[in-house]
Design an enzyme around this catalytic site. Structure first.
Site, PDB file in Angstrom:
ATOM      1  N   ARG A   1       1.175   1.805  -4.943  1.00 49.27           N
ATOM      2  CA  ARG A   1       0.376   2.094  -3.745  1.00 49.27           C
ATOM      3  C   ARG A   1       1.257   2.089  -2.505  1.00 49.27           C
ATOM      4  NH1 ARG A   1      -4.002  -2.323  -4.374  1.00 49.27           N
ATOM      5  NH2 ARG A   1      -4.776  -1.566  -2.372  1.00 49.27           N
TER       6      ARG A   1
ATOM      7  N   LYS B   1      -6.991  -4.024   7.288  1.00 49.36           N
ATOM      8  CA  LYS B   1      -7.816  -2.967   7.882  1.00 49.36           C
ATOM      9  C   LYS B   1      -9.305  -3.264   7.713  1.00 49.36           C
ATOM     10  CE  LYS B   1      -5.935   0.464   5.426  1.00 49.36           C
ATOM     11  NZ  LYS B   1      -4.939  -0.279   4.602  1.00 49.36           N
TER      12      LYS B   1
ATOM     13  N   ARG C   1      -5.070   9.641   4.875  1.00 44.77           N
ATOM     14  CA  ARG C   1      -3.928   9.105   4.124  1.00 44.77           C
ATOM     15  C   ARG C   1      -2.780  10.110   4.069  1.00 44.77           C
ATOM     16  NH1 ARG C   1      -6.378   4.358   2.194  1.00 44.77           N
ATOM     17  NH2 ARG C   1      -5.391   3.575   0.317  1.00 44.77           N
TER      18      ARG C   1
ATOM     19  N   ARG D   1      -5.707 -11.413  -3.214  1.00 46.88           N
ATOM     20  CA  ARG D   1      -7.003 -10.731  -3.178  1.00 46.88           C
ATOM     21  C   ARG D   1      -7.433 -10.338  -4.589  1.00 46.88           C
ATOM     22  NH1 ARG D   1      -7.594  -5.337   0.450  1.00 46.88           N
ATOM     23  NH2 ARG D   1      -6.849  -4.237  -1.385  1.00 46.88           N
TER      24      ARG D   1
HETATM   25  O1  C5P Z   1      -8.297   2.201   1.161  1.00 50.18           O
HETATM   26  P1  C5P Z   1      -8.214   1.425  -0.122  1.00 50.18           P
HETATM   27  O2  C5P Z   1      -6.970   0.627  -0.233  1.00 50.18           O
HETATM   28  O3  C5P Z   1      -9.448   0.662  -0.418  1.00 50.18           O
HETATM   29  O4  C5P Z   1      -8.096   2.550  -1.244  1.00 50.18           O
HETATM   30  C1  C5P Z   1      -8.031   2.186  -2.613  1.00 50.18           C
HETATM   31  C2  C5P Z   1      -7.589   3.386  -3.423  1.00 50.18           C
HETATM   32  O5  C5P Z   1      -8.491   4.478  -3.244  1.00 50.18           O
HETATM   33  C3  C5P Z   1      -6.228   3.964  -3.040  1.00 50.18           C
HETATM   34  O6  C5P Z   1      -5.161   3.248  -3.610  1.00 50.18           O
HETATM   35  C4  C5P Z   1      -6.351   5.362  -3.595  1.00 50.18           C
HETATM   36  O7  C5P Z   1      -6.216   5.396  -5.003  1.00 50.18           O
HETATM   37  C5  C5P Z   1      -7.783   5.718  -3.250  1.00 50.18           C
HETATM   38  N1  C5P Z   1      -7.885   6.381  -1.935  1.00 50.18           N
HETATM   39  C6  C5P Z   1      -7.404   7.668  -1.817  1.00 50.18           C
HETATM   40  N2  C5P Z   1      -7.507   8.334  -0.634  1.00 50.18           N
HETATM   41  C7  C5P Z   1      -8.054   7.745   0.435  1.00 50.18           C
HETATM   42  C8  C5P Z   1      -8.531   6.420   0.345  1.00 50.18           C
HETATM   43  C9  C5P Z   1      -8.421   5.756  -0.870  1.00 50.18           C
HETATM   44  O8  C5P Z   1      -6.886   8.222  -2.768  1.00 50.18           O
HETATM   45  N3  C5P Z   1      -8.148   8.430   1.594  1.00 50.18           N
HETATM   46 MG    MG Z   2      -9.690  -1.753   2.597  1.00 53.75          MG
END
Ligand code: C5P
Ligand code: MG
Length: 193
Positions: free
Chosen positions: A146, A14, A89, A128
């Site tokens: 996750r 993404k 999310r 990563r």
């Molecule tokens: O989007 P990304 O993978 O960078 O998000 C990292 C972490 O940030 C997620 O695993 C979650 O803990 C938190 N997050 C969230 N709600 C969102 C975006 C991210 O809780 N809308």
């Molecule tokens: Mg990202």
């Protein structure tokens, strides 16, 4: 306005595709993961609230994330459009986003789903983790957590946006530029209709 959601599980690409879409379409990037990490690194109250959730691979409560996105959108008033990366999310986040965009007299143009197999995702995230410095990319159990959050809370959005006629899926494996071309084709046909 052109407002895109880039959708998909952790590690789907993404962020990578967002950067390319931003430069082609002149959009403002709203990466909630990046915003949360910046808050945490700055030691704000919001960042402290989010920190434990992030390090466990859990989702931060809806009200916290929605408020943060709202403030950020207001600070970028006058933008040509937004690309939402990592947000919404959950279904309540998606409903809140629809309401916020309505206040700007606009809406979501298209939801671009990057579809990648789970084994490939775990491989990408572990890789990563060697360079990202992200605590949540380091061990397999956090990564699996996750995914579980994604399956339970985020995947239902595919149905939510399909019902709105906005979901467009693209195979997210293979060459970055090939995937990018497919995404652009989906955007261009959504804009034409
Ligand atoms: O989007 P990304 O993978 O960078 O998000 C990292 C972490 O940030 C997620 O695993 C979650 O803990 C938190 N997050 C969230 N709600 C969102 C975006 C991210 O809780 N809308
Ligand atoms: Mg990202």
């Amino acid at each position: 306005m052109l407002n895109l959601i880039i959708f998909g599980p952790p590690g789907a690409g993404k962020g990578t595709q967002s950067e390319k879409l931003i430069s082609k379409y002149g959009l403002v990037h709203i990466s909630t993961g990046d915003l949360l990490r910046a808050e945490r690194n700055a030691g704000t109250e919001l960042g402290n609230q989010a920190n434990d959730f992030i390090s466990r691979g859990e989702l931060v409560p809806d009200a916290v994330v929605i408020g943060m996105v709202r403030n950020y959108m207001i600070s970028k008033e006058g933008a040509n459009g937004f690309i939402f990366d990592g947000f919404p999310r959950t279904i309540p986040q998606a409903e809140a986003l629809d309401r916020m965009l309505e206040e700007f007299n606009t809406g979501i143009s298209v939801v671009l789903g990057l579809e990648v197999e789970e084994d490939e995702l775990v491989k990408r995230l572990m890789l990563r983790g060697q360079t990202s410095g992200r605590v949540d990319d380091q061990d397999e159990s956090t990564i699996r957590n996750r995914f579980q959050e994604y399956l339970n809370k985020t995947l239902p959005l595919q149905g939510f946006y399909t019902a709105q006629g906005k979901y467009q899926g693209v195979m997210g494996m293979g060459e970055i530029d090939t995937i990018f071309s497919q995404l652009c084709a989906k955007i261009d046909s959504a804009q034409a209709s």
